[in-house]
Design a protein around this motif. Structure first.
Motif, PDB file in Angstrom:
ATOM      1  N   ALA A 236       0.882  -0.985  -0.532  1.00  0.00           N
ATOM      2  CA  ALA A 236       0.386  -0.072  -0.081  1.00  0.00           C
ATOM      3  C   ALA A 236       0.389   1.270   0.354  1.00  0.00           C
ATOM      4  CB  ALA A 236      -0.812  -0.185   1.449  1.00  0.00           C
ATOM      5  N   ALA A 237       2.028   1.417   0.200  1.00  0.00           N
ATOM      6  CA  ALA A 237       2.777   2.389   0.715  1.00  0.00           C
ATOM      7  C   ALA A 237       3.281   3.101  -0.480  1.00  0.00           C
ATOM      8  CB  ALA A 237       4.004   2.268   2.205  1.00  0.00           C
ATOM      9  N   PRO A 238       3.909   2.135  -1.399  1.00  0.00           N
ATOM     10  CA  PRO A 238       4.843   2.436  -2.803  1.00  0.00           C
ATOM     11  C   PRO A 238       2.953   2.379  -3.459  1.00  0.00           C
ATOM     12  CG  PRO A 238       5.344   0.102  -2.035  1.00  0.00           C
ATOM     13  CD  PRO A 238       4.040   0.361  -1.399  1.00  0.00           C
TER      14      PRO A 238
ATOM     15  N   VAL B 160      17.594   1.799   1.942  1.00  0.00           N
ATOM     16  CA  VAL B 160      18.558   1.186   0.888  1.00  0.00           C
ATOM     17  C   VAL B 160      19.808   0.168   1.740  1.00  0.00           C
ATOM     18  CG1 VAL B 160      21.006   1.811   0.262  1.00  0.00           C
ATOM     19  CG2 VAL B 160      18.359   3.047  -0.518  1.00  0.00           C
ATOM     20  N   LEU B 161      19.715   1.358   3.124  1.00  0.00           N
ATOM     21  CA  LEU B 161      20.662  -0.095   4.244  1.00  0.00           C
ATOM     22  C   LEU B 161      19.921  -1.190   4.451  1.00  0.00           C
ATOM     23  CD1 LEU B 161      22.593   0.346   6.462  1.00  0.00           C
ATOM     24  CD2 LEU B 161      21.736   1.651   7.516  1.00  0.00           C
ATOM     25  N   LEU B 162      18.607  -0.976   5.087  1.00  0.00           N
ATOM     26  CA  LEU B 162      17.708  -2.315   5.441  1.00  0.00           C
ATOM     27  C   LEU B 162      17.923  -2.883   4.435  1.00  0.00           C
ATOM     28  CD1 LEU B 162      14.902  -0.675   7.672  1.00  0.00           C
ATOM     29  CD2 LEU B 162      16.827  -2.036   8.693  1.00  0.00           C
ATOM     30  N   MET B 163      17.805  -2.930   3.647  1.00  0.00           N
ATOM     31  CA  MET B 163      17.283  -3.538   1.636  1.00  0.00           C
ATOM     32  C   MET B 163      18.599  -4.192   1.457  1.00  0.00           C
ATOM     33  SD  MET B 163      14.252  -3.555   0.465  1.00  0.00           S
ATOM     34  CE  MET B 163      14.635  -3.732  -1.157  1.00  0.00           C
TER      35      MET B 163
ATOM     36  N   PRO C   7      17.135  -4.517  -3.781  1.00  0.00           N
ATOM     37  CA  PRO C   7      17.854  -3.529  -3.307  1.00  0.00           C
ATOM     38  C   PRO C   7      18.074  -2.448  -4.320  1.00  0.00           C
ATOM     39  CG  PRO C   7      19.289  -4.742  -2.417  1.00  0.00           C
ATOM     40  CD  PRO C   7      18.195  -5.250  -3.247  1.00  0.00           C
ATOM     41  N   VAL C   8      18.591  -2.720  -5.720  1.00  0.00           N
ATOM     42  CA  VAL C   8      19.349  -2.329  -6.794  1.00  0.00           C
ATOM     43  C   VAL C   8      17.923  -1.308  -7.215  1.00  0.00           C
ATOM     44  CG1 VAL C   8      20.163  -2.846  -8.955  1.00  0.00           C
ATOM     45  CG2 VAL C   8      20.547  -4.108  -7.575  1.00  0.00           C
ATOM     46  N   VAL C   9      16.702  -2.258  -7.406  1.00  0.00           N
ATOM     47  CA  VAL C   9      15.390  -1.792  -8.034  1.00  0.00           C
ATOM     48  C   VAL C   9      14.851  -0.704  -6.866  1.00  0.00           C
ATOM     49  CG1 VAL C   9      13.180  -2.544  -8.507  1.00  0.00           C
ATOM     50  CG2 VAL C   9      15.145  -3.823  -8.869  1.00  0.00           C
ATOM     51  N   VAL C  10      15.402  -0.714  -5.742  1.00  0.00           N
ATOM     52  CA  VAL C  10      14.879   0.566  -5.053  1.00  0.00           C
ATOM     53  C   VAL C  10      15.965   1.972  -4.608  1.00  0.00           C
ATOM     54  CG1 VAL C  10      15.398   1.575  -2.480  1.00  0.00           C
ATOM     55  CG2 VAL C  10      14.118  -1.006  -3.368  1.00  0.00           C
ATOM     56  N   VAL C  11      17.260   1.626  -5.651  1.00  0.00           N
ATOM     57  CA  VAL C  11      17.892   2.777  -5.608  1.00  0.00           C
ATOM     58  C   VAL C  11      17.316   3.470  -7.050  1.00  0.00           C
ATOM     59  CG1 VAL C  11      20.199   3.104  -6.031  1.00  0.00           C
ATOM     60  CG2 VAL C  11      20.324   1.449  -3.942  1.00  0.00           C
ATOM     61  N   ALA C  12      17.295   2.626  -8.270  1.00  0.00           N
ATOM     62  CA  ALA C  12      16.832   3.043  -9.850  1.00  0.00           C
ATOM     63  C   ALA C  12      15.696   4.000  -9.155  1.00  0.00           C
ATOM     64  CB  ALA C  12      16.581   1.894 -10.303  1.00  0.00           C
TER      65      ALA C  12
ATOM     66  N   LEU D  78       8.520   0.959  -9.132  1.00  0.00           N
ATOM     67  CA  LEU D  78       9.857   0.526  -8.751  1.00  0.00           C
ATOM     68  C   LEU D  78       9.531  -0.224  -7.283  1.00  0.00           C
ATOM     69  CD1 LEU D  78      12.659   2.130 -10.693  1.00  0.00           C
ATOM     70  CD2 LEU D  78      11.459  -0.099 -11.617  1.00  0.00           C
ATOM     71  N   PHE D  79       9.502   0.891  -6.451  1.00  0.00           N
ATOM     72  CA  PHE D  79       9.483   0.329  -5.048  1.00  0.00           C
ATOM     73  C   PHE D  79       8.490  -0.719  -5.021  1.00  0.00           C
ATOM     74  CE2 PHE D  79      10.753   4.858  -3.991  1.00  0.00           C
ATOM     75  CZ  PHE D  79      12.098   4.913  -3.978  1.00  0.00           C
ATOM     76  N   LEU D  80       6.979  -0.700  -4.968  1.00  0.00           N
ATOM     77  CA  LEU D  80       6.328  -1.867  -5.086  1.00  0.00           C
ATOM     78  C   LEU D  80       6.994  -3.118  -5.725  1.00  0.00           C
ATOM     79  CD1 LEU D  80       2.773  -2.579  -4.491  1.00  0.00           C
ATOM     80  CD2 LEU D  80       2.434  -1.657  -6.884  1.00  0.00           C
ATOM     81  N   LEU D  81       7.118  -3.194  -6.962  1.00  0.00           N
ATOM     82  CA  LEU D  81       7.927  -3.965  -7.283  1.00  0.00           C
ATOM     83  C   LEU D  81       9.089  -4.939  -6.214  1.00  0.00           C
ATOM     84  CD1 LEU D  81       8.355  -6.386  -9.783  1.00  0.00           C
ATOM     85  CD2 LEU D  81       9.852  -4.617 -10.654  1.00  0.00           C
ATOM     86  N   ALA D  82       9.684  -4.062  -5.648  1.00  0.00           N
ATOM     87  CA  ALA D  82      10.590  -4.281  -4.514  1.00  0.00           C
ATOM     88  C   ALA D  82      10.591  -4.852  -3.298  1.00  0.00           C
ATOM     89  CB  ALA D  82      11.977  -3.403  -4.536  1.00  0.00           C
ATOM     90  N   LEU D  83       9.361  -4.321  -2.716  1.00  0.00           N
ATOM     91  CA  LEU D  83       8.730  -4.341  -1.839  1.00  0.00           C
ATOM     92  C   LEU D  83       7.612  -4.988  -1.062  1.00  0.00           C
ATOM     93  CD1 LEU D  83       9.161   0.001   0.106  1.00  0.00           C
ATOM     94  CD2 LEU D  83      10.781  -2.832  -0.097  1.00  0.00           C
TER      95      LEU D  83
END
Length: 260
Positions: free
Chosen positions: A43-45, A168-171, A185-190, A208-213
């Motif tokens: 829901a957040a992303p 990024v640190l947690l991922m 984490p690469v997707v989050v950085v992107a 991208l955040f949704l895909l990663a999280l």
């Protein structure tokens, strides 16, 4: 006839039986809270993506329904990252060494400070939009608010960066522990780079955040600590014992009568 001891052996309860009792003891309120915390990872992303899309529709970027609705969606998305940061921290910390727990705590702490900063920024934006009649008035009010010492770095420049640093640190830590795939984490950085480079790319960053999280709500420990087991610390999984070996028959001495 009975055995000489007159006692019966008891069979130890398996981990599956203990799990069944734990699930049976879960209240509807606990189940609802668990569902809410798990859904926050998606829901957040989604809320951040909605903000980006609404912002594209609002070509004036001025006061009005689009400005208010978009910032309310952003506010919801940022607040939903509170259970996300706490969940990622729980998934990275239990059963780990002191340094790894420190890294997980640092990541969650920085991320939550970033949540506070971005929340303050959104509330300022909503207040300015409510008090303005056009974009020129908004610009004047923004200049007045940001002229106060500490407001701009706390809510517009340095503070919001902590949100991304913590995430990024947690991922990265979870990927190093092989709890998640290295590409996440690469997707989050992107996504962060896209959002920082051009605000019009916020919808892409949100996807991208949704895909990663989104799937990370299923990580062990992400929703809540493991139940305490006597003799074990929190977060240590309960081992399911192997099949209990069958009792070895006792040989009957010669000349004696076996009990019926």
């Amino acid at each position: 006839m009975t055995s000489d001891s007159g006692t019966r052996a008891t069979t130890p309860q398996t981990g599956a039986a203990a799990t069944a009792r734990t699930e049976a003891a879960t209240t509807p309120m606990d189940a609802a809270a668990t569902t809410w915390r798990r859904s926050a990872f998606a829901a957040a992303p989604v809320c951040m993506t909605a903000y980006g899309l609404i912002r594209l529709i609002d070509d004036r970027h001025g006061p009005g329904p689009d400005w208010s609705l978009g910032h309310l969606a952003l506010l919801a998305g940022v607040l939903l990252f509170v259970p996300v940061f706490l969940g990622l921290r729980r998934a990275a910390a239990p059963g780990r060494g002191r340094v790894r727990r420190w890294i997980a705590d640092a990541g969650a702490g920085l991320g939550l400070l970033g949540v506070v900063a971005v929340t303050g920024q959104v509330l300022i934006d909503l207040f300015v939009g409510f008090c303005s009649v056009d974009r020129a008035t908004m610009d004047e009010l923004f200049a007045r608010v940001q002229s106060h010492a500490g407001v701009k770095p706390a809510f517009y420049t340095v503070g919001p960066l902590l949100f991304y640093v913590g995430l990024v640190l947690l991922m990265t830590q979870l990927a190093a522990l092989r709890a998640i795939a290295a590409w996440r984490p690469v997707v989050v950085v992107a996504g962060i780079v896209l959002a920082a480079g051009d605000l019009d790319l916020l919808p892409v960053a949100g996807v991208l955040f949704l895909l990663a999280l989104a799937p990370l709500g299923e990580l062990p420990g992400a929703i809540g600590p493991a139940p305490l087991i006597p003799g074990r610390g929190p977060g240590v999984p309960t081992a399911i014992p192997a099949a209990i070996p069958a009792a070895t028959p006792t040989a009957t001495p010669a000349g004696s009568v076996a009990p019926h």
